[in-house]
Design an enzyme around this catalytic site. Sequence first.
Site, PDB file in Angstrom:
ATOM      1  N   GLU A 175      52.148  -0.927  17.606  1.00  0.00           N
ATOM      2  CA  GLU A 175      52.849  -0.929  19.394  1.00  0.00           C
ATOM      3  C   GLU A 175      52.311  -2.518  19.509  1.00  0.00           C
ATOM      4  O   GLU A 175      51.654  -2.818  20.451  1.00  0.00           O
ATOM      5  CB  GLU A 175      52.751  -0.215  20.006  1.00  0.00           C
ATOM      6  CG  GLU A 175      53.265   0.967  19.997  1.00  0.00           C
ATOM      7  CD  GLU A 175      53.362   1.963  20.654  1.00  0.00           C
ATOM      8  OE1 GLU A 175      52.172   2.012  21.527  1.00  0.00           O
ATOM      9  OE2 GLU A 175      54.312   2.903  20.743  1.00  0.00           O
ATOM     10  N   GLU A 387      58.603   6.162  15.724  1.00  0.00           N
ATOM     11  CA  GLU A 387      58.214   7.034  16.707  1.00  0.00           C
ATOM     12  C   GLU A 387      59.990   7.178  17.315  1.00  0.00           C
ATOM     13  O   GLU A 387      59.660   6.746  17.568  1.00  0.00           O
ATOM     14  CB  GLU A 387      57.163   6.711  17.163  1.00  0.00           C
ATOM     15  CG  GLU A 387      55.587   5.906  16.552  1.00  0.00           C
ATOM     16  CD  GLU A 387      54.759   6.193  17.735  1.00  0.00           C
ATOM     17  OE1 GLU A 387      54.230   6.572  18.706  1.00  0.00           O
ATOM     18  OE2 GLU A 387      53.381   5.848  17.241  1.00  0.00           O
TER      19      GLU A 387
HETATM   20  C1  BGP Z   1      52.603   5.966  21.207  1.00  0.00           C
HETATM   21  C2  BGP Z   1      51.848   5.768  20.231  1.00  0.00           C
HETATM   22  C3  BGP Z   1      51.126   6.958  19.378  1.00  0.00           C
HETATM   23  C4  BGP Z   1      51.887   7.836  20.508  1.00  0.00           C
HETATM   24  C5  BGP Z   1      53.430   7.680  21.402  1.00  0.00           C
HETATM   25  C6  BGP Z   1      53.521   9.151  22.529  1.00  0.00           C
HETATM   26  O1  BGP Z   1      52.712   4.675  22.381  1.00  0.00           O
HETATM   27  O2  BGP Z   1      52.297   5.004  19.374  1.00  0.00           O
HETATM   28  O3  BGP Z   1      50.273   6.462  19.353  1.00  0.00           O
HETATM   29  O4  BGP Z   1      50.817   8.920  21.481  1.00  0.00           O
HETATM   30  O5  BGP Z   1      53.024   6.766  21.870  1.00  0.00           O
HETATM   31  O6  BGP Z   1      52.609   9.374  23.407  1.00  0.00           O
HETATM   32  P1  BGP Z   1      51.801  10.282  24.623  1.00  0.00           P
HETATM   33  O7  BGP Z   1      50.557  10.441  23.637  1.00  0.00           O
HETATM   34  O8  BGP Z   1      51.614   9.465  25.556  1.00  0.00           O
HETATM   35  O9  BGP Z   1      52.901  10.879  24.788  1.00  0.00           O
END
Ligand code: BGP
Length: 489
Positions: A175, A387
Site C-alpha cells: 500500500e 487483500e
Molecule cells: C490494509 C493492510 C493490512 C490489513 C488490512 C485490513 O490496509 O495492508 O495490513 O491490516 O488493511 O485493515 P485493518 O487491519 O485495519 O482492518
Amino acid sequence: MAFPKGFLWGGAVAANQCEGAYLADGKKLAVPDMLLGGDVNTPRTFLPVTDPKAFYPSHEAIDFYHRYKEDIALFAEMGFKCFRLSINWSRIFPNGDDPEPNEAGLSFYDSVFDECRKYGIEPLVTLSHYEIPWNIVTKYHGFLSRETIGLFTRYAETCFRRYKDKVKYWLTFNEINIACMGEGGIGNLYGLGLMEDEDIGAKDPIRLTELKANPQKTFEALHNEFVASALTVQKGHEINPEFMIGNMIAHVTVYPLTPNPKDIMACLEEDNFKNNFCGDVQVRGEYPTFAWKYFKDHGIDTSFITEEDKAVLKKGVVDFYTFSYYQSNCVTVDEKAEKTQGNMSVGAKNPYLKASDWGWQIDPLGLRYTLNALHDRYPHTPLMVVENGFGAFDKVEDDGAIHDPYRIEYFREHIRCMGEAIEDGVPLIGYTTWGPIDLVSAGTGQYAKRYGFIYVDRHDDGTGDFSRSRKDSFFWYKKVIESNGEDLD
Ligand code: BGP
C-alpha cells in the site's frame, strides 16, 4: 468457467500482524512494535519507548513465528495455491543498517518457504509491509533520507539472492499510496518510516492521527521509496529473470455522491491523487501530469526528482499490479454530507451500501468496476487482488463451532464479481483474501476485528491460548478453491 486454470487462490498476512516473537533470534524493534491498540472509535497510539506495563499487540501477535507449520498445514487443507506473507525487514537487518544480515532471520523464512513448497503453495512475498526497522526511523527519518534507498535495496537484494529458487512472486511496498492517505502523519509512519523529531522524542503516547506531517517531506520520502522500488525491480530481474515483481496499492474506490459536476470533479481529483498517482509511477514509470499540477498547487518543491531518478523509474516498472480492495466511498463538495470510515480513509456515506461494524462500506460490484477501470488504465499489466476481506466480531458457540455467514456472504459476492470481471476481459491472475487466519488489525490494533477462516484464541486483554479452530467459512472457501471458483453456494 470464469477463473483460468492456475489461478492463484489463497490468503495474505503481514509479518508484524501475525508473527509475534518481536525480539526473537536477533530481531530488533520495527515501527509496529511501538504501537498500542485502539478500537473503532479510538485511533491507535504510538508510545515512543516500549513500556513494560503496556500491551503492544504485535509483540506476540498470533505467534505464527512458532506455529507456522500448523498454520500452513491448515492453509494447505483449504487448498491454497498461494500464500502472501511479508518478510519482516527487522529480522534480516535488525537495525536496517547492520553490516551483515542476521542468519537466524534468513533461516526462519527459509523454513517458512520450504513448508509452503511442501504443499505446492506458491509464496508471494511483500518486502515491506509497514515493518521499517525502528533505527531507520530515528536515525534516518525513514525514506526521507536517500541513504534509506540503499539500505532497502541491499535488504531486497539479500532476500532475492537467498530465496531465488523458493520464491517467484514479490511485491516491493505494501500500500505504497498510504502516504497520500490517512489523517495526520499516520501514512508517513506506516509507509515511509517518517516522523518529526518532536514526535519521536515525545514522552507521552500520541494518537497516530495526531502525528505531525509535512507534505514537502512526505512527497520527498515517497519519491525515494519509488526509486527504491524501481531499483529493486531491476535488481530482482538481474538475479532471476523469472521473477514477477509487483507493486501494491490500497485501492479505495470512489464515486461522486451526486451528479453535481463539482462532485464529479472532486471525485476525479481524489481518485487520481489517492488511487492512481502511485500506480501510474510504478506501472508507467513516470509521474502523471496531474501529480505535477498537484505539486504546483500545493507549493511542493520538486527539485528532489532528478533526471537520473526519472531514468530509474522508467527502467524499474513492475511486472504486475496488485491492490487491496475492501470497500468504496463517495466524494462530495458538500461538507455537511454524512461521513463513513474506511481503510485509512474517510469518505461520504453511500446510501445504497451497507457497512461493517467498523464503517467500511461493502461493495462487491465496486470490485468488478475497479478491475475494469484498472485494466483500462494499464491494459498490458496483469492484475491481482492481494487483500480483500471482512473484519467482524465472531462468536464461539458452546460446542466450539464458529458460524460466520456474514463473512461467507461478503466473499461470495466479491468472488462472483471477480469472475464477472474476468468475463469482461480483465487479466486477473490471483486472489489472496486478507487474514485467512485471525490476526492483529493494522488500523486499530485489535484482535477482535477478525478476518480469518481460522479462529485464533487470543483477545484484546491479552488472554487466550493461541489455539486455532476452523470457522464455517473455512469449509466454504475450501470448496470454492476446489471448484476453481465455480461453487460459491
Ligand atoms: C490494509 C493492510 C493490512 C490489513 C488490512 C485490513 O490496509 O495492508 O495490513 O491490516 O488493511 O485493515 P485493518 O487491519 O485495519 O482492518
